[in-house]
Design a protein around this motif. Sequence first.
Motif, PDB file in Angstrom:
ATOM      1  N   ALA A   1       0.759  -1.260   0.524  1.00  0.00           N
ATOM      2  CA  ALA A   1       0.020  -0.141   0.390  1.00  0.00           C
ATOM      3  C   ALA A   1       0.816   1.326   0.203  1.00  0.00           C
ATOM      4  CB  ALA A   1      -0.957  -0.300   1.078  1.00  0.00           C
ATOM      5  N   LEU A   2       2.132   1.450   0.465  1.00  0.00           N
ATOM      6  CA  LEU A   2       2.336   2.400   0.924  1.00  0.00           C
ATOM      7  C   LEU A   2       3.363   2.190  -0.725  1.00  0.00           C
ATOM      8  CD1 LEU A   2       3.910   1.581   4.095  1.00  0.00           C
ATOM      9  CD2 LEU A   2       2.723   3.387   3.970  1.00  0.00           C
ATOM     10  N   VAL A   3       3.704   1.762  -1.488  1.00  0.00           N
ATOM     11  CA  VAL A   3       3.942   1.659  -2.718  1.00  0.00           C
ATOM     12  C   VAL A   3       3.400   2.522  -3.666  1.00  0.00           C
ATOM     13  CG1 VAL A   3       5.899   0.252  -4.426  1.00  0.00           C
ATOM     14  CG2 VAL A   3       6.281   0.657  -2.182  1.00  0.00           C
ATOM     15  N   GLN A   4       1.918   1.985  -3.225  1.00  0.00           N
ATOM     16  CA  GLN A   4       0.930   1.986  -4.606  1.00  0.00           C
ATOM     17  C   GLN A   4       0.409   3.330  -4.290  1.00  0.00           C
ATOM     18  OE1 GLN A   4      -2.332  -0.923  -4.726  1.00  0.00           O
ATOM     19  NE2 GLN A   4      -3.770   1.029  -4.666  1.00  0.00           N
ATOM     20  N   LEU A   5       0.327   3.597  -2.898  1.00  0.00           N
ATOM     21  CA  LEU A   5      -0.068   4.967  -2.748  1.00  0.00           C
ATOM     22  C   LEU A   5       0.573   6.144  -3.004  1.00  0.00           C
ATOM     23  CD1 LEU A   5      -1.940   3.721  -0.419  1.00  0.00           C
ATOM     24  CD2 LEU A   5      -3.143   4.805  -2.909  1.00  0.00           C
ATOM     25  N   LYS A   6       2.597   5.986  -2.584  1.00  0.00           N
ATOM     26  CA  LYS A   6       3.643   6.882  -3.465  1.00  0.00           C
ATOM     27  C   LYS A   6       3.715   7.097  -2.055  1.00  0.00           C
ATOM     28  CE  LYS A   6       2.404   7.494  -8.476  1.00  0.00           C
ATOM     29  NZ  LYS A   6       2.435   6.216  -8.506  1.00  0.00           N
TER      30      LYS A   6
ATOM     31  N   ASN B   1      12.231   4.248   3.898  1.00  0.00           N
ATOM     32  CA  ASN B   1      12.562   2.997   4.066  1.00  0.00           C
ATOM     33  C   ASN B   1      10.708   3.025   4.633  1.00  0.00           C
ATOM     34  OD1 ASN B   1      13.135   0.666   5.896  1.00  0.00           O
ATOM     35  ND2 ASN B   1      14.629   1.380   6.739  1.00  0.00           N
ATOM     36  N   LYS B   2      10.294   1.793   3.151  1.00  0.00           N
ATOM     37  CA  LYS B   2       8.793   1.525   3.729  1.00  0.00           C
ATOM     38  C   LYS B   2       8.815   1.043   4.514  1.00  0.00           C
ATOM     39  CE  LYS B   2       7.391   3.419  -0.999  1.00  0.00           C
ATOM     40  NZ  LYS B   2       9.275   4.815  -0.499  1.00  0.00           N
ATOM     41  N   PRO B   3       9.897  -0.884   4.040  1.00  0.00           N
ATOM     42  CA  PRO B   3       9.409  -2.329   4.674  1.00  0.00           C
ATOM     43  C   PRO B   3       9.760  -1.479   6.469  1.00  0.00           C
ATOM     44  CG  PRO B   3      11.045  -1.849   2.928  1.00  0.00           C
ATOM     45  CD  PRO B   3      10.817  -0.703   3.346  1.00  0.00           C
ATOM     46  N   ALA B   4      10.468  -0.779   6.782  1.00  0.00           N
ATOM     47  CA  ALA B   4      10.790  -0.160   7.839  1.00  0.00           C
ATOM     48  C   ALA B   4       9.155   0.412   8.600  1.00  0.00           C
ATOM     49  CB  ALA B   4      12.135   0.918   8.660  1.00  0.00           C
TER      50      ALA B   4
ATOM     51  N   LEU C   1      -0.218  10.585  15.008  1.00  0.00           N
ATOM     52  CA  LEU C   1       0.728  10.453  15.119  1.00  0.00           C
ATOM     53  C   LEU C   1       2.206   9.763  13.566  1.00  0.00           C
ATOM     54  CD1 LEU C   1       1.878   9.786  18.510  1.00  0.00           C
ATOM     55  CD2 LEU C   1       1.826  12.001  17.393  1.00  0.00           C
ATOM     56  N   LEU C   2       0.764   8.558  13.656  1.00  0.00           N
ATOM     57  CA  LEU C   2       1.264   8.289  12.357  1.00  0.00           C
ATOM     58  C   LEU C   2       1.067   9.329  10.856  1.00  0.00           C
ATOM     59  CD1 LEU C   2       0.503   4.376  12.942  1.00  0.00           C
ATOM     60  CD2 LEU C   2       2.675   5.387  13.198  1.00  0.00           C
ATOM     61  N   LEU C   3       0.220   9.358  10.428  1.00  0.00           N
ATOM     62  CA  LEU C   3      -0.011   9.952   9.516  1.00  0.00           C
ATOM     63  C   LEU C   3       1.043  10.973   8.901  1.00  0.00           C
ATOM     64  CD1 LEU C   3      -3.629  11.329   9.480  1.00  0.00           C
ATOM     65  CD2 LEU C   3      -2.460   9.155   8.439  1.00  0.00           C
ATOM     66  N   PRO C   4       1.568  12.242   9.819  1.00  0.00           N
ATOM     67  CA  PRO C   4       2.845  12.561   9.287  1.00  0.00           C
ATOM     68  C   PRO C   4       4.487  11.760   8.317  1.00  0.00           C
ATOM     69  CG  PRO C   4       1.900  13.346  10.754  1.00  0.00           C
ATOM     70  CD  PRO C   4       1.869  12.590  11.210  1.00  0.00           C
ATOM     71  N   LEU C   5       4.074  10.753   8.961  1.00  0.00           N
ATOM     72  CA  LEU C   5       5.343  10.261   8.830  1.00  0.00           C
ATOM     73  C   LEU C   5       4.944   9.433   6.809  1.00  0.00           C
ATOM     74  CD1 LEU C   5       5.895   7.941  11.658  1.00  0.00           C
ATOM     75  CD2 LEU C   5       7.530  10.001  10.860  1.00  0.00           C
ATOM     76  N   CYS C   6       3.590   9.038   6.882  1.00  0.00           N
ATOM     77  CA  CYS C   6       3.334   8.283   5.830  1.00  0.00           C
ATOM     78  C   CYS C   6       3.090   8.901   4.880  1.00  0.00           C
ATOM     79  CB  CYS C   6       1.859   7.758   5.788  1.00  0.00           C
ATOM     80  SG  CYS C   6       2.668   6.771   7.523  1.00  0.00           S
ATOM     81  N   ALA C   7       3.170  10.473   4.570  1.00  0.00           N
ATOM     82  CA  ALA C   7       2.517  11.700   3.413  1.00  0.00           C
ATOM     83  C   ALA C   7       3.215  10.839   2.415  1.00  0.00           C
ATOM     84  CB  ALA C   7       3.575  13.070   3.555  1.00  0.00           C
ATOM     85  N   THR C   8       1.618  11.614   1.501  1.00  0.00           N
ATOM     86  CA  THR C   8       2.091  10.885  -0.091  1.00  0.00           C
ATOM     87  C   THR C   8       2.867  11.645  -1.005  1.00  0.00           C
ATOM     88  OG1 THR C   8      -0.188   9.714   0.063  1.00  0.00           O
ATOM     89  CG2 THR C   8       0.828  10.220  -2.125  1.00  0.00           C
ATOM     90  N   ASN C   9       3.826  11.329  -1.989  1.00  0.00           N
ATOM     91  CA  ASN C   9       4.764  12.230  -2.463  1.00  0.00           C
ATOM     92  C   ASN C   9       3.430  13.286  -2.837  1.00  0.00           C
ATOM     93  OD1 ASN C   9       6.805  11.156  -1.697  1.00  0.00           O
ATOM     94  ND2 ASN C   9       6.638   9.796  -3.531  1.00  0.00           N
TER      95      ASN C   9
END
Length: 190
Positions: A138-143, A148-151, A182-190
């Motif tokens: 999902a992290l890859v697909q949603l850019k 470090n997407k695995p971590a 808290l997690l949302l800022p770490l997961c920002a989309t490009n």
Amino acid sequence: MSKGLQTKARIVDVAADLIQTSGYHAMGINQITAHGKIPKGSLYFHFPGGKEAIALAAIEQGGQTVQSILCEARQGADTTEAFISAVVEAFCALLTNTGFQKGCPVSSITLEMAPGSDPITAACKDVFDRWHHEIEEALVQLKCSHPNKPALATLLLSAIEGSLIICRAQKNTRSLEETKDLLLPLCATN
């Protein structure tokens, strides 16, 4: 679905409920037959391996349940933030709809049985690995812009799992909602 498959599914459903609400050790053959109104002979017919075989089927079912939550969240999201929000919303609904009796369908048996039972430990590991892979995809697909997407997938899975346990203890969803924020800022989309 044939009557035999319905009975087998009922056994797994009852076992999964008992594991989540009471734990593996409290899930006995007698409890399954009583709660599910299932003849003991049917239980041994479908699960000649007994209690551990039933637990393995319940782990797989729980794995599929969360896998579906993750897949649906990914398919309905156009950003990683939307994906994480959808996952957290689904778990918040599960918690509140079950009166905080159920959270992660695999965490309680993992905590109780790993590493004591090699088959159960392996089944739990497989489920967590599949969830991790689904989150990473999902992290890859949603850019997701995180380098470090695995971590990050490990952090997301761990944080949500931990929050589910806290939510059950506190009988509210505040921990999940705060964790999401808290997690949302770490997961920002490009």
